[in-house]
Design a protein around this motif. Structure first.
Motif, mmCIF file in Angstrom:
data_model
loop_
_atom_site.group_PDB
_atom_site.id
_atom_site.type_symbol
_atom_site.label_atom_id
_atom_site.label_comp_id
_atom_site.label_asym_id
_atom_site.label_seq_id
_atom_site.Cartn_x
_atom_site.Cartn_y
_atom_site.Cartn_z
ATOM 1 N N LEU A 28 -11.672 -15.914 -7.061
ATOM 2 C CA LEU A 28 -11.197 -15.118 -6.308
ATOM 3 C C LEU A 28 -10.183 -14.065 -7.031
ATOM 4 N N GLU A 29 -9.471 -14.698 -8.269
ATOM 5 C CA GLU A 29 -9.177 -13.178 -9.036
ATOM 6 C C GLU A 29 -9.997 -12.427 -9.259
ATOM 7 N N GLU A 30 -11.011 -12.511 -9.652
ATOM 8 C CA GLU A 30 -12.392 -11.509 -10.350
ATOM 9 C C GLU A 30 -12.474 -11.140 -9.427
ATOM 10 N N VAL A 70 -12.344 -15.062 6.230
ATOM 11 C CA VAL A 70 -12.168 -16.202 4.957
ATOM 12 C C VAL A 70 -13.447 -16.926 5.200
ATOM 13 N N GLN A 71 -13.257 -17.046 6.815
ATOM 14 C CA GLN A 71 -15.135 -18.412 6.002
ATOM 15 C C GLN A 71 -15.516 -18.058 5.391
ATOM 16 N N ALA A 72 -16.454 -16.582 5.213
ATOM 17 C CA ALA A 72 -17.504 -15.988 4.551
ATOM 18 C C ALA A 72 -16.760 -16.341 2.705
ATOM 19 N N LEU A 73 -15.585 -15.378 2.904
ATOM 20 C CA LEU A 73 -15.130 -15.219 1.861
ATOM 21 C C LEU A 73 -14.932 -16.958 0.656
ATOM 22 N N GLN A 74 -14.509 -18.085 2.018
ATOM 23 C CA GLN A 74 -14.431 -19.664 1.599
ATOM 24 C C GLN A 74 -15.906 -20.487 1.194
ATOM 25 N N GLU A 75 -16.285 -20.019 1.660
ATOM 26 C CA GLU A 75 -17.931 -20.484 1.588
ATOM 27 C C GLU A 75 -18.678 -20.032 0.079
ATOM 28 N N LEU A 76 -17.945 -18.763 -0.180
ATOM 29 C CA LEU A 76 -18.205 -18.179 -1.361
ATOM 30 C C LEU A 76 -18.062 -18.854 -2.594
ATOM 31 N N ALA A 80 -19.305 -20.952 -5.592
ATOM 32 C CA ALA A 80 -18.325 -20.904 -6.623
ATOM 33 C C ALA A 80 -18.003 -22.154 -7.910
ATOM 34 N N VAL A 81 -17.327 -22.721 -6.997
ATOM 35 C CA VAL A 81 -16.622 -23.612 -7.327
ATOM 36 C C VAL A 81 -17.685 -24.777 -7.864
ATOM 37 N N GLN A 82 -18.468 -24.706 -7.049
ATOM 38 C CA GLN A 82 -20.270 -25.980 -6.834
ATOM 39 C C GLN A 82 -20.627 -25.310 -8.630
ATOM 40 N N ASN A 83 -20.847 -24.494 -8.292
ATOM 41 C CA ASN A 83 -21.631 -24.105 -9.911
ATOM 42 C C ASN A 83 -20.924 -24.689 -10.302
ATOM 43 N N GLN A 84 -19.740 -24.351 -11.207
ATOM 44 C CA GLN A 84 -18.721 -25.056 -12.150
ATOM 45 C C GLN A 84 -18.327 -26.280 -12.040
ATOM 46 N N THR A 85 -18.463 -27.002 -11.193
ATOM 47 C CA THR A 85 -18.033 -28.880 -11.095
ATOM 48 C C THR A 85 -19.611 -29.011 -10.792
ATOM 49 N N GLY A 86 -20.632 -28.831 -10.050
ATOM 50 C CA GLY A 86 -21.613 -29.431 -10.217
ATOM 51 C C GLY A 86 -21.312 -30.407 -8.652
ATOM 52 N N ALA A 87 -20.122 -30.533 -7.880
ATOM 53 C CA ALA A 87 -20.039 -31.353 -7.071
ATOM 54 C C ALA A 87 -19.826 -30.796 -5.641
ATOM 55 N N LEU A 91 -12.765 -27.529 -0.043
ATOM 56 C CA LEU A 91 -11.943 -26.637 -0.406
ATOM 57 C C LEU A 91 -11.412 -25.462 0.432
ATOM 58 N N ILE A 92 -10.152 -25.386 0.898
ATOM 59 C CA ILE A 92 -9.628 -24.583 2.152
ATOM 60 C C ILE A 92 -9.101 -23.504 1.375
ATOM 61 N N LEU A 93 -9.420 -22.290 1.910
ATOM 62 C CA LEU A 93 -8.683 -20.513 1.524
ATOM 63 C C LEU A 93 -7.571 -20.192 2.860
ATOM 64 N N ASP A 94 -7.066 -19.664 2.579
ATOM 65 C CA ASP A 94 -5.903 -19.013 3.677
ATOM 66 C C ASP A 94 -5.631 -17.331 2.693
ATOM 67 N N ILE A 95 -5.639 -16.904 3.220
ATOM 68 C CA ILE A 95 -5.634 -15.646 2.702
ATOM 69 C C ILE A 95 -5.079 -14.883 3.775
#
Length: 164
Positions: A28-30, A70-76, A80-87, A91-95
């Protein structure tokens, strides 16, 4: 997704969930940097999920805090997290307080459904929504002493409220 993968994600340790939050925050920072949007990220672990919230003092976040965005960014972010962890990530995103805003909207939907029940309807259906939103609706309905069940599959899954 296999049932085993969902069960594994539900049994994640606090340490694994904190790591999910860290990966999400990096992503998200990026993303915020690319969009030239200032925001402070806060990480938390609640109810077996990583929560990431983005807050800003200026007026740069309202464009991102619409529920659909928010829903779309949460899915993205989950991808991204799944790509890093393989799982699988839940997660829940609040903006910018979008989750509180959405909860108030869901409470209004439940109130309208209760009005239909008060008017004599045997049950009242709500529109299709995400599993997280359905969980919030079930909690709201339960707080009001009513009963709710989810019906349908995939994107058509919705909640039906009744008195019994």
């Amino acid at each position: 997704m296999a049932i085993e993968e969902l069960k594994e994600s539900a049994d994640a340790t606090v340490e694994e969930l904190e790591k999910e939050g860290d990966f999400a925050a990096d992503f998200l920072e990026e993303l915020l940097d690319i969009a030239d949007i200032d925001g402070d990220l806060n990480l938390d672990v609640r109810q077996g999920r990583a929560y990431v919230s983005v807050e800003a003092d200026g007026g740069s976040l309202p464009v991102l805090s619409a529920p659909e965005t928010v829903q779309a960014l949460q899915e993205l972010t989950r991808l991204a997290v799944q790509n890093q962890t393989g799982a699988f990530s839940r997660l829940i995103l609040d903006i910018g307080g979008s989750r509180d805003t959405r909860r108030r909207q869901l409470e209004a939907l439940v109130d309208a459904a209760v009005a239909k029940l008060d008017g004599g309807a045997g049950q009242a259906s709500l529109p299709a929504m995400s599993s997280y939103e359905r969980k919030l609706v079930h909690d709201i309905v339960s707080e009001r002493g009513l009963v709710s069940e989810s019906y349908g599959d995939g994107a058509d899954r919705h909640t039906v409220i009744s008195r019994h």
